[in-house]
Design a protein around this motif. Structure first.
Motif, short mmCIF file in Angstrom:
data_model
loop_
_atom_site.label_atom_id
_atom_site.label_comp_id
_atom_site.label_asym_id
_atom_site.label_seq_id
_atom_site.Cartn_x
_atom_site.Cartn_y
_atom_site.Cartn_z
N ALA A 171 0.83 -1.21 0.00
CA ALA A 171 0.00 0.00 0.00
C ALA A 171 0.87 1.26 0.00
O ALA A 171 0.57 2.23 -0.71
CB ALA A 171 -0.93 -0.01 1.21
N LEU A 172 1.96 1.24 0.76
CA LEU A 172 2.87 2.39 0.78
C LEU A 172 3.54 2.58 -0.58
O LEU A 172 3.62 3.69 -1.10
CB LEU A 172 3.94 2.21 1.87
CG LEU A 172 5.01 3.29 1.93
CD1 LEU A 172 4.40 4.64 2.29
CD2 LEU A 172 6.10 2.91 2.90
N LEU A 173 3.97 1.48 -1.21
CA LEU A 173 4.59 1.57 -2.53
C LEU A 173 3.62 2.11 -3.57
O LEU A 173 3.99 2.93 -4.42
CB LEU A 173 5.13 0.20 -2.95
CG LEU A 173 6.30 -0.34 -2.13
CD1 LEU A 173 6.61 -1.78 -2.51
CD2 LEU A 173 7.52 0.52 -2.29
N GLU A 174 2.37 1.68 -3.52
CA GLU A 174 1.36 2.18 -4.46
C GLU A 174 1.09 3.67 -4.25
O GLU A 174 0.92 4.43 -5.20
CB GLU A 174 0.07 1.39 -4.31
CG GLU A 174 0.18 -0.03 -4.85
CD GLU A 174 -1.03 -0.89 -4.55
OE1 GLU A 174 -1.88 -0.49 -3.72
OE2 GLU A 174 -1.12 -1.98 -5.14
N ARG A 175 1.09 4.10 -2.98
CA ARG A 175 0.89 5.53 -2.69
C ARG A 175 2.05 6.36 -3.22
O ARG A 175 1.85 7.43 -3.79
CB ARG A 175 0.72 5.74 -1.19
CG ARG A 175 0.48 7.18 -0.83
CD ARG A 175 0.10 7.28 0.60
NE ARG A 175 -1.28 6.85 0.71
CZ ARG A 175 -2.24 7.60 1.22
NH1 ARG A 175 -1.97 8.79 1.66
NH2 ARG A 175 -3.46 7.17 1.31
N LEU A 176 3.27 5.85 -3.08
CA LEU A 176 4.43 6.57 -3.61
C LEU A 176 4.39 6.65 -5.13
O LEU A 176 4.71 7.68 -5.71
CB LEU A 176 5.73 5.89 -3.15
CG LEU A 176 6.03 5.93 -1.66
CD1 LEU A 176 7.30 5.15 -1.36
CD2 LEU A 176 6.14 7.35 -1.16
N GLN A 177 3.97 5.57 -5.76
CA GLN A 177 3.85 5.56 -7.22
C GLN A 177 2.76 6.55 -7.67
O GLN A 177 2.92 7.23 -8.68
CB GLN A 177 3.52 4.16 -7.70
CG GLN A 177 3.51 4.03 -9.21
CD GLN A 177 3.19 2.61 -9.65
OE1 GLN A 177 2.65 1.81 -8.89
NE2 GLN A 177 3.52 2.30 -10.88
N ALA A 178 1.70 6.67 -6.92
CA ALA A 178 0.60 7.58 -7.28
C ALA A 178 1.03 9.04 -7.23
O ALA A 178 0.49 9.86 -7.98
CB ALA A 178 -0.59 7.34 -6.35
#
Length: 135
Positions: free
Chosen positions: A112-119
């Motif tokens: 979830a943290l990685l997806e937020r950073l990508q977003a």
């Protein structure tokens, strides 16, 4: 009256003992008082990796402990503030973001943290791990 000459060998050795004691005391003092690198604000045990590539220098270091508490460059932060701060990052700043996650952290929380950073537009993320063997 008879005069006796002192042996030179025993005198020189006796003078070295206080010097050796002082050197050892200084060594112990600097080992206890000095730090080579600042310690992390959160105790982490990173997962192990077989990758031969080492970490690259980065301006942004994100720590996430086993309780999913996030720290950005040493300051505790929540998810929303983290995303906002990373979105404000200048476009010409292409250095990777480093993530130091605890090995006991839930994998879904890390995803979830990685997806937020990508977003928010972070293109290069380094997940820091220990090399196989613990070094």
């Amino acid at each position: 009256m008879k005069f006796k000459r002192k042996s030179l060998g025993s005198d020189n050795e006796a003078n070295l003992i206080p010097l050796i004691n002082v050197v050892f005391l200084l060594l112990i003092f600097f080992m206890l008082a000095g730090r080579l690198a600042p310690s992390e604000p959160t105790a982490l045990t990173p997962p192990q990796s077989d990758s031969p590539r080492g970490a690259q220098p980065s301006a942004l270091v994100i720590l996430i402990d086993r309780a999913a508490q996030i720290t950005l460059n040493g300051d505790p932060i929540d998810d929303e503030t983290l995303a906002a701060r990373l979105a404000e990052r200048p476009i010409e700043d292409t250095r990777p973001v480093q993530i130091k996650a605890d090995a006991a952290l839930d994998a879904m929380r890390l995803i979830a943290l990685l997806e937020r950073l990508q977003a928010v537009g972070i293109e290069q993320i380094d997940l820091l791990t220990l090399a196989r063997g613990g070094t």
